[in-house]
Design a protein around this motif. Sequence first.
Motif: not given
Length: 411
Positions: A68-74
Amino acid sequence: MKRNQTTQLNLELNMAKIQGIKPNFTQLAKKYSVDRHTVARYYREGGKAIITRDRPSYLNPYLDEIEEMMSTIHPTKKAAFEYFQNKYGEDVFRSYSTFTHLLKEKQIDGRLTVSTPHPRFETPPGKQLQVDWVEDLSMELKNGEIIEYNLFSATWSYSRLHCFVYTKTKTTEDFIRCLLEVLYQSSGAPKEILTDNMSAVVSVRGSRKTKHKQIENFEKDTGIKIRLCQVRSPQTKGKCESANRYVQWLQPYQKKLETEEDLLKQIHQLNTQINRETNQTTGVPPVVLFKKEKEHLDPLPSNAMLESYLHNISVQTVPSTLLVRYKGNGYSVNQKFIGKRVKLVPVHDKLYIYYNTQLIASHKISCSPFNYRKDDYLEALKVRIPSKEDDEINRIVQDNLKIFGSWSEEE
């Protein structure tokens, strides 16, 4: 190596042996991502099966949160790893290589890092301080409020000791204030300061660059030369540019922080952390190498001269009431700063109070004569009347804060 890859490698090795051809072990090793000596050993042993164990990663319980973090905040991989390590502890997120292997295996982050080569050069200790803005940053708090801010970024060229100073605007006064904070914190001055052609330092008309009068006066008064690097050449101040990438470590905290002061604490923690980590170039933590560089710094000019540049900034000693004064009204700080000299920096409708480079309080500028933060008042009362129970102290705090609020309403 996967089982189907193992089977395919064994087939190639057996086919080469049947044909009487010695295979190219190096080429096969690259093809199947194994060591060439491993390929040679299985060739000699007749294609012995390579046993693989599909063990689940110990980070799998956190996989959904990571995805979730890598896909939303990058964020960068390193920034994400540092965030999860701070959140769950080093005993859980103990290996950065394991973390990156998980990202690669699950195809969570496929970005490539491209670097442009440029020659390195070193400066002697105490000679140079590189400075820059990390600008137009924002942090969304849990309640949805967006904090927009900038960071003044300074790096001592020899030791790589780095310092971030939080600022809301980027004026010439901000530049000098932030620079003075760094010099105070370092207890010394460099021979020169290297920066780019920022508008806080120069005005640019065509190909002509002119330093602002206030900057020129600062150079004369302090004896510190402010040197401009080449346009569009960030490598010239590459040590500062490299340190600025650490700001990406703040990205995972989007929607995780409660207040602006929480953001300031996180920036301070980040600053401390990067100065304690071993620098890849020097092989030494910056905070350790700076001890040597500090011996070569020039002494600071007098406080009176330096503070004369802080036109809209008030420097005050915190009284026992905890209230420092701005336009006739009082604003509180924590009781541990009683007797300390602090700086009051007004920006738009807010008042920021600093102790050295640390932001210790922020208030909305108001017409109330007494602006106590509840925690400041509560801690002071616990010291003042330690015999009282917590419930009674809380009641006293609530009653007094209501009275202060009514005074404000009457005005």
